[in-house]
Motif scaffolding. Sequence first.
Motif, PDB file in Angstrom:
ATOM      1  N   SER A 107       0.845  -1.200   0.000  1.00  0.00           N
ATOM      2  CA  SER A 107       0.000   0.000   0.000  1.00  0.00           C
ATOM      3  C   SER A 107       0.875   1.243   0.000  1.00  0.00           C
ATOM      4  CB  SER A 107      -0.894   0.031   1.248  1.00  0.00           C
ATOM      5  OG  SER A 107      -1.903  -0.951   1.137  1.00  0.00           O
ATOM      6  N   PRO A 108       0.374   2.349  -0.564  1.00  0.00           N
ATOM      7  CA  PRO A 108       1.150   3.599  -0.554  1.00  0.00           C
ATOM      8  C   PRO A 108       1.319   4.128   0.866  1.00  0.00           C
ATOM      9  CG  PRO A 108      -1.047   3.940  -1.516  1.00  0.00           C
ATOM     10  CD  PRO A 108      -0.901   2.473  -1.305  1.00  0.00           C
ATOM     11  N   ASN A 109       2.528   4.631   1.188  1.00  0.00           N
ATOM     12  CA  ASN A 109       2.726   5.292   2.486  1.00  0.00           C
ATOM     13  C   ASN A 109       2.388   6.784   2.342  1.00  0.00           C
ATOM     14  OD1 ASN A 109       4.919   6.622   1.340  1.00  0.00           O
ATOM     15  ND2 ASN A 109       6.433   5.191   2.154  1.00  0.00           N
ATOM     16  N   ALA A 110       2.654   7.571   3.384  1.00  0.00           N
ATOM     17  CA  ALA A 110       2.237   8.978   3.355  1.00  0.00           C
ATOM     18  C   ALA A 110       2.951   9.750   2.240  1.00  0.00           C
ATOM     19  CB  ALA A 110       2.506   9.633   4.715  1.00  0.00           C
ATOM     20  N   THR A 111       4.246   9.484   2.044  1.00  0.00           N
ATOM     21  CA  THR A 111       4.989  10.147   0.954  1.00  0.00           C
ATOM     22  C   THR A 111       4.402   9.761  -0.396  1.00  0.00           C
ATOM     23  OG1 THR A 111       7.011  10.092   2.275  1.00  0.00           O
ATOM     24  CG2 THR A 111       7.272  10.451  -0.093  1.00  0.00           C
ATOM     25  N   ASP A 112       4.127   8.462  -0.563  1.00  0.00           N
ATOM     26  CA  ASP A 112       3.523   8.009  -1.820  1.00  0.00           C
ATOM     27  C   ASP A 112       2.180   8.704  -2.057  1.00  0.00           C
ATOM     28  OD1 ASP A 112       5.622   6.146  -2.194  1.00  0.00           O
ATOM     29  OD2 ASP A 112       4.556   4.639  -0.994  1.00  0.00           O
ATOM     30  N   GLN A 113       1.399   8.861  -0.986  1.00  0.00           N
ATOM     31  CA  GLN A 113       0.082   9.500  -1.146  1.00  0.00           C
ATOM     32  C   GLN A 113       0.227  10.938  -1.618  1.00  0.00           C
ATOM     33  OE1 GLN A 113      -2.819   8.187  -1.170  1.00  0.00           O
ATOM     34  NE2 GLN A 113      -2.972   6.464   0.238  1.00  0.00           N
ATOM     35  N   ARG A 114       1.233  11.643  -1.080  1.00  0.00           N
ATOM     36  CA  ARG A 114       1.460  13.016  -1.546  1.00  0.00           C
ATOM     37  C   ARG A 114       1.911  13.011  -3.008  1.00  0.00           C
ATOM     38  NH1 ARG A 114       3.462  13.738   3.739  1.00  0.00           N
ATOM     39  NH2 ARG A 114       5.565  13.226   3.039  1.00  0.00           N
ATOM     40  N   ASP A 115       2.773  12.053  -3.368  1.00  0.00           N
ATOM     41  CA  ASP A 115       3.217  11.962  -4.761  1.00  0.00           C
ATOM     42  C   ASP A 115       2.044  11.616  -5.695  1.00  0.00           C
ATOM     43  OD1 ASP A 115       5.820  12.666  -4.178  1.00  0.00           O
ATOM     44  OD2 ASP A 115       6.589  10.611  -4.168  1.00  0.00           O
ATOM     45  N   ILE A 116       1.161  10.736  -5.222  1.00  0.00           N
ATOM     46  CA  ILE A 116      -0.025  10.396  -6.020  1.00  0.00           C
ATOM     47  C   ILE A 116      -0.857  11.652  -6.274  1.00  0.00           C
ATOM     48  CG2 ILE A 116      -2.265   9.201  -5.970  1.00  0.00           C
ATOM     49  CD1 ILE A 116      -0.843   6.895  -4.445  1.00  0.00           C
ATOM     50  N   ALA A 117      -1.069  12.423  -5.207  1.00  0.00           N
ATOM     51  CA  ALA A 117      -1.902  13.625  -5.352  1.00  0.00           C
ATOM     52  C   ALA A 117      -1.261  14.615  -6.322  1.00  0.00           C
ATOM     53  CB  ALA A 117      -2.127  14.282  -3.985  1.00  0.00           C
ATOM     54  N   LYS A 118       0.054  14.796  -6.215  1.00  0.00           N
ATOM     55  CA  LYS A 118       0.718  15.752  -7.114  1.00  0.00           C
ATOM     56  C   LYS A 118       0.690  15.240  -8.555  1.00  0.00           C
ATOM     57  CE  LYS A 118       4.436  18.859  -8.012  1.00  0.00           C
ATOM     58  NZ  LYS A 118       5.445  19.738  -7.468  1.00  0.00           N
ATOM     59  N   ALA A 119       1.012  13.961  -8.744  1.00  0.00           N
ATOM     60  CA  ALA A 119       1.005  13.403 -10.103  1.00  0.00           C
ATOM     61  C   ALA A 119      -0.402  13.472 -10.696  1.00  0.00           C
ATOM     62  CB  ALA A 119       1.523  11.966 -10.087  1.00  0.00           C
ATOM     63  N   ALA A 120      -1.413  13.286  -9.850  1.00  0.00           N
ATOM     64  CA  ALA A 120      -2.792  13.355 -10.348  1.00  0.00           C
ATOM     65  C   ALA A 120      -3.126  14.772 -10.797  1.00  0.00           C
ATOM     66  CB  ALA A 120      -3.764  12.896  -9.260  1.00  0.00           C
ATOM     67  N   ARG A 121      -2.621  15.777 -10.063  1.00  0.00           N
ATOM     68  CA  ARG A 121      -2.860  17.166 -10.475  1.00  0.00           C
ATOM     69  C   ARG A 121      -2.131  17.477 -11.782  1.00  0.00           C
ATOM     70  NH1 ARG A 121      -2.400  18.192  -4.920  1.00  0.00           N
ATOM     71  NH2 ARG A 121      -0.256  18.885  -5.156  1.00  0.00           N
ATOM     72  N   VAL A 122      -0.890  16.990 -11.904  1.00  0.00           N
ATOM     73  CA  VAL A 122      -0.141  17.218 -13.151  1.00  0.00           C
ATOM     74  C   VAL A 122      -0.847  16.529 -14.319  1.00  0.00           C
ATOM     75  CG1 VAL A 122       2.023  16.733 -14.366  1.00  0.00           C
ATOM     76  CG2 VAL A 122       2.078  17.544 -11.997  1.00  0.00           C
ATOM     77  N   ALA A 123      -1.292  15.293 -14.087  1.00  0.00           N
ATOM     78  CA  ALA A 123      -1.967  14.566 -15.166  1.00  0.00           C
ATOM     79  C   ALA A 123      -3.245  15.288 -15.573  1.00  0.00           C
ATOM     80  CB  ALA A 123      -2.269  13.128 -14.732  1.00  0.00           C
ATOM     81  N   GLU A 161     -11.446  12.905  -5.542  1.00  0.00           N
ATOM     82  CA  GLU A 161     -11.444  13.847  -4.412  1.00  0.00           C
ATOM     83  C   GLU A 161     -10.180  13.680  -3.564  1.00  0.00           C
ATOM     84  OE1 GLU A 161     -14.030  11.730  -5.815  1.00  0.00           O
ATOM     85  OE2 GLU A 161     -14.535  11.188  -3.749  1.00  0.00           O
ATOM     86  N   GLU A 162      -9.718  12.444  -3.431  1.00  0.00           N
ATOM     87  CA  GLU A 162      -8.489  12.181  -2.676  1.00  0.00           C
ATOM     88  C   GLU A 162      -7.315  12.985  -3.228  1.00  0.00           C
ATOM     89  OE1 GLU A 162      -7.004   7.943  -1.424  1.00  0.00           O
ATOM     90  OE2 GLU A 162      -8.754   7.710  -2.722  1.00  0.00           O
ATOM     91  N   ALA A 163      -7.207  12.998  -4.568  1.00  0.00           N
ATOM     92  CA  ALA A 163      -6.098  13.702  -5.207  1.00  0.00           C
ATOM     93  C   ALA A 163      -6.278  15.207  -5.062  1.00  0.00           C
ATOM     94  CB  ALA A 163      -6.023  13.324  -6.688  1.00  0.00           C
ATOM     95  N   ASP A 164      -7.510  15.670  -5.203  1.00  0.00           N
ATOM     96  CA  ASP A 164      -7.729  17.109  -5.246  1.00  0.00           C
ATOM     97  C   ASP A 164      -7.643  17.748  -3.872  1.00  0.00           C
ATOM     98  OD1 ASP A 164      -8.010  16.833  -7.963  1.00  0.00           O
ATOM     99  OD2 ASP A 164     -10.180  16.604  -7.870  1.00  0.00           O
ATOM    100  N   GLU A 165      -7.905  16.952  -2.807  1.00  0.00           N
ATOM    101  CA  GLU A 165      -7.901  17.564  -1.473  1.00  0.00           C
ATOM    102  C   GLU A 165      -6.508  17.496  -0.823  1.00  0.00           C
ATOM    103  OE1 GLU A 165      -9.714  13.574   0.813  1.00  0.00           O
ATOM    104  OE2 GLU A 165     -10.977  15.155   0.008  1.00  0.00           O
TER     105      GLU A 165
END
Lengths: 201, 201
Positions: A62-78, A196-200
Amino acid sequence: MLALDDGGLAMVPALLAAASKGDDALLRAVLSEHEKAGFTIIGVEAAMGELLATEGSWGACSPNATDQRDIAKAARVAAAIGALDVGQGAVVSDGVVLAVEAQEGTDAMLGRVAELPLAVRGAPHGRRGVLVKRPKPNQELRVDLPTIGLRTIEGAAAAGLSGIAVEAGRALVVRKSEVIAAADAADMFLYGFRPEEADEA
Amino acid sequence: MLALDDGGLAMVPALLAAASKGDDALLRAVLSEHEKAGFTIIGVEAAMGELLATEGSWGACSPNATDQRDIAKAARVAAAIGALDVGQGAVVSDGVVLAVEAQEGTDAMLGRVAELPLAVRGAPHGRRGVLVKRPKPNQELRVDLPTIGLRTIEGAAAAGLSGIAVEAGRALVVRKSEVIAAADAADMFLYGFRPEEADEA
């Protein structure tokens, strides 16, 4: 060699006109020309719903906290590049955007991440960073969902990534059980996020 | 091997903290740490103004109407990815975004454009498409202007592009007379645009 029948030939002018406006315009033209010709286009969720990405982690990692932040940023870039019809994917590691996908495709993008200096990326024995793929805002979701498969896992593994994330319900996973087994073997997560996870984050 | 003196060592914690936030944050930290240490940072326009890109065409070739539209689109893409601190450059051909630059740099981006199918890109005997580089909105313009040089010309020429455009006054051209001669020899334009030109097109 593409051999067109009369019905196909009749579509060519509309398709050529659309092709210069980018992938999405071309695909929409393919669909609307087929609908004009009497076909009904159904979405992949109706035909093969079991291939759709589910919410949360699919495998052992599962993604850790750093991964979750990276997911959110990559989702915004995408989302930003998708709004300009550039592409669907981005790779982010520790907050730094390593690569953005355009016409070269996901596999080539992962290939160049693997060639970046180790100072900015992870490696198989110290994985860092995530690949996120998500639909473009104007994407024709019936026929052109973001897709991941075994090659995506291999590319992400070689690039030293921690894992791969897609929008739950808006991505296809081809040969899902093999994909999950390959990710587990490489100690990588596979994750379906809610938009919503990515955007928040 | 990087050998730091006491002044350099004192800067390390601030620089490490900034590095994880991306290129711009790191550069701003480098500058502010040096200013704290008593240095004054002057902009390149004060030190080497003759290297700055001028407005309009610099060589024998000029962008045509299609090129101008591609310049405007690539400029918008570069602004969007710049706002996310992704990178400075994009390649657009006939309205299609062929490549977007992130950590790999401009030369690697041009290298992969040269490997795309000929259906979507130009070639030396039928050039199409433009490279645009522009500063990120938050970029530290005193020390980190977008730069083009002979390698950029060679890469753009091999990728079959029609030319290269940058923001007038906000890009550096290294060895300008050689760069212009190389572009002329390859039948490519070099062009400095006003930001309004890109935004109104």
